[in-house]
Write a protein that holds these residues in place. Structure first.
Motif, PDB file in Angstrom:
ATOM      1  N   LYS A 116     -28.898   2.829 -16.789  1.00  0.00           N
ATOM      2  CA  LYS A 116     -29.382   2.970 -18.168  1.00  0.00           C
ATOM      3  C   LYS A 116     -30.004   1.666 -18.665  1.00  0.00           C
ATOM      4  O   LYS A 116     -31.048   1.672 -19.323  1.00  0.00           O
ATOM      5  CB  LYS A 116     -28.218   3.388 -19.070  1.00  0.00           C
ATOM      6  CG  LYS A 116     -28.543   3.445 -20.551  1.00  0.00           C
ATOM      7  CD  LYS A 116     -29.475   4.585 -20.892  1.00  0.00           C
ATOM      8  CE  LYS A 116     -29.672   4.698 -22.401  1.00  0.00           C
ATOM      9  NZ  LYS A 116     -30.621   5.777 -22.773  1.00  0.00           N
ATOM     10  N   GLU A 117     -29.384   0.550 -18.336  1.00  0.00           N
ATOM     11  CA  GLU A 117     -29.820  -0.745 -18.864  1.00  0.00           C
ATOM     12  C   GLU A 117     -30.992  -1.355 -18.089  1.00  0.00           C
ATOM     13  O   GLU A 117     -31.732  -2.184 -18.640  1.00  0.00           O
ATOM     14  CB  GLU A 117     -28.642  -1.723 -18.839  1.00  0.00           C
ATOM     15  CG  GLU A 117     -27.506  -1.336 -19.787  1.00  0.00           C
ATOM     16  CD  GLU A 117     -26.231  -2.130 -19.537  1.00  0.00           C
ATOM     17  OE1 GLU A 117     -26.224  -2.991 -18.620  1.00  0.00           O
ATOM     18  OE2 GLU A 117     -25.233  -1.881 -20.247  1.00  0.00           O
ATOM     19  N   ASN A 118     -31.172  -0.960 -16.828  1.00  0.00           N
ATOM     20  CA  ASN A 118     -32.116  -1.680 -15.971  1.00  0.00           C
ATOM     21  C   ASN A 118     -33.230  -0.839 -15.356  1.00  0.00           C
ATOM     22  O   ASN A 118     -34.185  -1.396 -14.818  1.00  0.00           O
ATOM     23  CB  ASN A 118     -31.356  -2.371 -14.829  1.00  0.00           C
ATOM     24  CG  ASN A 118     -30.417  -3.443 -15.322  1.00  0.00           C
ATOM     25  OD1 ASN A 118     -30.825  -4.571 -15.572  1.00  0.00           O
ATOM     26  ND2 ASN A 118     -29.139  -3.090 -15.460  1.00  0.00           N
ATOM     27  N   ILE A 119     -33.129   0.481 -15.407  1.00  0.00           N
ATOM     28  CA  ILE A 119     -34.034   1.302 -14.599  1.00  0.00           C
ATOM     29  C   ILE A 119     -35.473   1.253 -15.094  1.00  0.00           C
ATOM     30  O   ILE A 119     -36.410   1.547 -14.329  1.00  0.00           O
ATOM     31  CB  ILE A 119     -33.518   2.766 -14.529  1.00  0.00           C
ATOM     32  CG1 ILE A 119     -34.051   3.440 -13.258  1.00  0.00           C
ATOM     33  CG2 ILE A 119     -33.878   3.541 -15.789  1.00  0.00           C
ATOM     34  CD1 ILE A 119     -33.574   2.808 -11.971  1.00  0.00           C
ATOM     35  N   ALA A 120     -35.696   0.857 -16.348  1.00  0.00           N
ATOM     36  CA  ALA A 120     -37.074   0.719 -16.835  1.00  0.00           C
ATOM     37  C   ALA A 120     -37.849  -0.319 -16.023  1.00  0.00           C
ATOM     38  O   ALA A 120     -39.080  -0.237 -15.908  1.00  0.00           O
ATOM     39  CB  ALA A 120     -37.081   0.348 -18.318  1.00  0.00           C
ATOM     40  N   ASN A 121     -37.131  -1.272 -15.430  1.00  0.00           N
ATOM     41  CA  ASN A 121     -37.778  -2.282 -14.590  1.00  0.00           C
ATOM     42  C   ASN A 121     -38.295  -1.705 -13.279  1.00  0.00           C
ATOM     43  O   ASN A 121     -39.038  -2.383 -12.557  1.00  0.00           O
ATOM     44  CB  ASN A 121     -36.806  -3.421 -14.286  1.00  0.00           C
ATOM     45  CG  ASN A 121     -36.360  -4.157 -15.534  1.00  0.00           C
ATOM     46  OD1 ASN A 121     -37.123  -4.312 -16.477  1.00  0.00           O
ATOM     47  ND2 ASN A 121     -35.111  -4.612 -15.549  1.00  0.00           N
ATOM     48  N   ASP A 127     -34.026   7.272 -20.702  1.00  0.00           N
ATOM     49  CA  ASP A 127     -33.601   8.412 -21.513  1.00  0.00           C
ATOM     50  C   ASP A 127     -33.652   9.729 -20.750  1.00  0.00           C
ATOM     51  O   ASP A 127     -33.427  10.795 -21.331  1.00  0.00           O
ATOM     52  CB  ASP A 127     -34.481   8.515 -22.767  1.00  0.00           C
ATOM     53  CG  ASP A 127     -34.340   7.300 -23.672  1.00  0.00           C
ATOM     54  OD1 ASP A 127     -33.205   6.792 -23.796  1.00  0.00           O
ATOM     55  OD2 ASP A 127     -35.363   6.848 -24.231  1.00  0.00           O
ATOM     56  N   ARG A 128     -33.953   9.638 -19.444  1.00  0.00           N
ATOM     57  CA  ARG A 128     -34.055  10.843 -18.616  1.00  0.00           C
ATOM     58  C   ARG A 128     -33.276  10.621 -17.320  1.00  0.00           C
ATOM     59  O   ARG A 128     -33.844  10.542 -16.224  1.00  0.00           O
ATOM     60  CB  ARG A 128     -35.518  11.155 -18.306  1.00  0.00           C
ATOM     61  CG  ARG A 128     -36.380  11.463 -19.522  1.00  0.00           C
ATOM     62  CD  ARG A 128     -36.218  12.891 -19.966  1.00  0.00           C
ATOM     63  NE  ARG A 128     -36.627  13.823 -18.924  1.00  0.00           N
ATOM     64  CZ  ARG A 128     -36.423  15.143 -18.979  1.00  0.00           C
ATOM     65  NH1 ARG A 128     -35.785  15.664 -20.022  1.00  0.00           N
ATOM     66  NH2 ARG A 128     -36.837  15.920 -18.002  1.00  0.00           N
ATOM     67  N   ILE A 129     -31.955  10.515 -17.440  1.00  0.00           N
ATOM     68  CA  ILE A 129     -31.100  10.264 -16.282  1.00  0.00           C
ATOM     69  C   ILE A 129     -30.365  11.545 -15.890  1.00  0.00           C
ATOM     70  O   ILE A 129     -29.685  12.166 -16.707  1.00  0.00           O
ATOM     71  CB  ILE A 129     -30.088   9.140 -16.567  1.00  0.00           C
ATOM     72  CG1 ILE A 129     -30.822   7.824 -16.857  1.00  0.00           C
ATOM     73  CG2 ILE A 129     -29.123   8.968 -15.392  1.00  0.00           C
ATOM     74  CD1 ILE A 129     -29.900   6.681 -17.259  1.00  0.00           C
ATOM     75  N   PHE A 130     -30.496  11.923 -14.624  1.00  0.00           N
ATOM     76  CA  PHE A 130     -29.798  13.072 -14.052  1.00  0.00           C
ATOM     77  C   PHE A 130     -28.882  12.581 -12.941  1.00  0.00           C
ATOM     78  O   PHE A 130     -29.179  11.587 -12.268  1.00  0.00           O
ATOM     79  CB  PHE A 130     -30.791  14.095 -13.501  1.00  0.00           C
ATOM     80  CG  PHE A 130     -31.681  14.691 -14.549  1.00  0.00           C
ATOM     81  CD1 PHE A 130     -31.350  15.884 -15.172  1.00  0.00           C
ATOM     82  CD2 PHE A 130     -32.858  14.050 -14.934  1.00  0.00           C
ATOM     83  CE1 PHE A 130     -32.166  16.435 -16.155  1.00  0.00           C
ATOM     84  CE2 PHE A 130     -33.688  14.587 -15.913  1.00  0.00           C
ATOM     85  CZ  PHE A 130     -33.337  15.783 -16.528  1.00  0.00           C
TER      86      PHE A 130
END
Length: 277
Positions: A116-121, A127-130
């Motif tokens: 949640k904290e790092n995946i944008a990198n 906001d779309r975690i499965f």
């Protein structure tokens, strides 16, 4: 088609898929001090080459009876999902006898919060975690999401995908099959029935449970089939449209089918995730 041609096609497909994703290996995700065993668990990320947009995120947790398995086994699976536009995260976790179910679930919870904290990198949409898990991995993703002692806010999980998930009602199973030192079950589950209940996602199903898609093999382990069906019947009370897809497969082929890049499962999962706002 001969077996040689099939093998050649598979190798070619893997080559093409490998070229369409970037692999990031052995990333530390634990914030807490680690003392369970000599090797601290890490995670791998498989990122689609197209980094111009944010992608849905899939965290896949492997199985192995809570005492075996490795994230490194599932690189092909990770690349296949990346080819289907998911930023795919595959965490390792400490296995029994160095950890029990509670420690494993806490580690998977930390993998979720790290994502949640790092995946944008990594071009992932936080906001779309499965979550997806096979066997013991299915149990861990369910428990981490559904038992409130782990993930404080399960609304950050958009959906769960069970692939022949195990231990959905471990209280009932262990009451009938008390844990022994075989497979370190006395360590994994302890001998405390209250812990068995805490370890059972079945008792935490409610209206806040994220949407669930269930895959179940008709040739799987009989007890596993029984408890998946039991879980699904209760799930329908809260999610009347929840799908249970049965496949004519044994337990291990239920996950190795995702090693084949042309499996129709990817389309089904894509439809499931796309249908969730």
């Amino acid at each position: 088609m001969t077996s040689i041609r099939v093998a050649a096609l598979f190798v070619f497909a893997i080559f093409i898929i490998s070229c369409s994703s970037v692999k990031h290996t052995d990333i530390n995700y634990l914030k807490s001090a680690y003392k369970a065993s000599t090797e601290e668990p890490t995670l791998n990320i498989f990122q689609p080459k197209d980094s111009t947009q944010q992608h849905d995120v899939l965290i896949f947790v492997h199985g192995g009876n809570w005492n075996s398995g490795s994230k490194s086994t599932y690189s092909v699976l990770g690349r296949n999902f990346a080819k289907n536009d998911y930023v795919t995260v595959i965490p390792g976790y400490t296995l029994s006898p160095f950890a029990n179910y509670d420690t494993m679930t806490r580690q998977i919870t930390e993998a979720i919060t790290w994502t949640k904290e790092n995946i944008a990198n990594y071009s992932g949409n936080p906001d779309r975690i499965f979550l997806m898990g096979h066997s013991a991995g299915g149990h861990l993703i369910a428990l981490a999401t559904m038992n409130p002692k782990y993930l404080n806010d399960n609304s950050l999980i958009k959906g769960l995908i069970f692939d022949d998930a195990a231990a959905l009602d471990q209280l009932k199973y262990l009451q009938e099959n008390p844990p022994t030192d075989e497979d370190y079950y006395d360590v994994t589950w302890t001998k405390d029935p209250e812990e068995w209940r805490n370890a059972s996602p079945y008792y935490f199903l409610d209206e806040n449970t994220p949407a669930i898609l269930t895959y179940l093999g008709t040739k799987t382990i009989p007890s596993l089939y029984y408890y998946n069906d039991l879980f699904h019947q209760k799930l329908l009370e809260f999610q009347p449209q929840a799908k249970l897809i049965t496949l004519n497969k044994k337990h291990v082929p239920m996950v190795t089918q995702f090693f084949w890049p042309f499996s129709t499962r990817f389309k089904e999962i894509k439809e499931f995730t796309a249908g969730i706002e």
